[in-house]
Design a protein around this motif. Structure first.
Motif, mmCIF file in Angstrom:
data_model
loop_
_atom_site.group_PDB
_atom_site.id
_atom_site.type_symbol
_atom_site.label_atom_id
_atom_site.label_comp_id
_atom_site.label_asym_id
_atom_site.label_seq_id
_atom_site.Cartn_x
_atom_site.Cartn_y
_atom_site.Cartn_z
ATOM 1 N N THR A 50 27.784 41.883 36.106
ATOM 2 C CA THR A 50 28.098 43.247 36.518
ATOM 3 C C THR A 50 27.847 43.416 38.006
ATOM 4 N N GLY A 51 28.469 44.438 38.569
ATOM 5 C CA GLY A 51 28.293 44.731 39.986
ATOM 6 C C GLY A 51 29.550 44.462 40.774
ATOM 7 N N ASN A 52 29.373 44.310 42.082
ATOM 8 C CA ASN A 52 30.501 44.082 42.978
ATOM 9 C C ASN A 52 31.167 42.746 42.664
ATOM 10 N N ASN A 53 32.473 42.756 42.558
ATOM 11 C CA ASN A 53 33.207 41.564 42.159
ATOM 12 C C ASN A 53 34.477 41.459 42.975
ATOM 13 N N SER A 54 35.108 40.301 42.922
ATOM 14 C CA SER A 54 36.429 40.135 43.522
ATOM 15 C C SER A 54 37.239 39.231 42.603
ATOM 16 N N PHE A 55 38.560 39.328 42.722
ATOM 17 C CA PHE A 55 39.460 38.534 41.894
ATOM 18 C C PHE A 55 40.423 37.778 42.785
ATOM 19 N N ASP A 56 40.630 36.514 42.470
ATOM 20 C CA ASP A 56 41.723 35.757 43.059
ATOM 21 C C ASP A 56 42.836 35.734 42.026
ATOM 22 N N LEU A 57 44.047 36.008 42.469
ATOM 23 C CA LEU A 57 45.205 36.039 41.578
ATOM 24 C C LEU A 57 46.229 35.011 42.011
ATOM 25 N N ARG A 58 46.799 34.338 41.051
ATOM 26 C CA ARG A 58 47.931 33.449 41.297
ATOM 27 C C ARG A 58 49.021 33.901 40.346
ATOM 28 N N ILE A 59 50.185 34.219 40.889
ATOM 29 C CA ILE A 59 51.283 34.718 40.062
ATOM 30 C C ILE A 59 52.519 33.867 40.339
ATOM 31 N N THR A 60 53.092 33.327 39.270
ATOM 32 C CA THR A 60 54.287 32.503 39.380
ATOM 33 C C THR A 60 55.302 32.936 38.338
ATOM 34 N N ASP A 61 56.552 32.501 38.539
ATOM 35 C CA ASP A 61 57.504 32.671 37.455
ATOM 36 C C ASP A 61 57.189 31.588 36.419
#
Length: 128
Positions: A50-61
């Motif tokens: 819990t708490g401050n977080n970040s997300f890395d996203l990879r989006i492809t077809d």
């Protein structure tokens, strides 16, 4: 060696072993995958605490080619009635985005909705 010394050493070993086995562990921060009709989404949180977080996203077809456009992330915890305002992801490279400063303030099951154009997926994320 005296029996009492052996008993003490065995007791200490047993306590240490029990602590190592029973100590609560966080869930490993690993990629979470979801697919829509046309896109594949991969979300990797920086932490599962819990708490401050970040997300890395990879989006492809579905063929693996980078998908670009405006990406929105909407974290929610429906079981508790919590939802955060939609966050626009920052593009980092073709098909790669980052969302920083996400305050996931409660342990439990969160649902991270990720949207790109008309494609939308919900990715479950368990926090400890």
């Amino acid at each position: 060696m005296k029996r009492s010394t052996i008993a003490v050493v065995a007791g200490v070993i047993a306590v240490v072993a029990a602590v190592l086995v029973l100590w609560p562990r966080g869930v490993e921060a690993r990629p979470h995958l979801a697919e829509s009709a046309r896109l594949r989404f991969e979300l990797t949180p920086s932490s599962t605490k819990t708490g401050n977080n970040s997300f890395d996203l990879r989006i492809t077809d579905l063929s693996g080619n980078a998908a670009d456009g405006d990406v929105t992330v909407e974290p929610a915890m429906p079981q508790m009635g919590h939802a955060l305002a939609p966050i626009t992801a920052a593009p980092r490279a073709p098909g790669r985005y980052q969302v920083a400063g996400v305050d996931l303030f409660m342990a439990g099951q969160w649902e991270i909705t990720v949207s790109l154009r008309s494609e939308r997926v919900v990715i479950p994320l368990l926090l400890t």
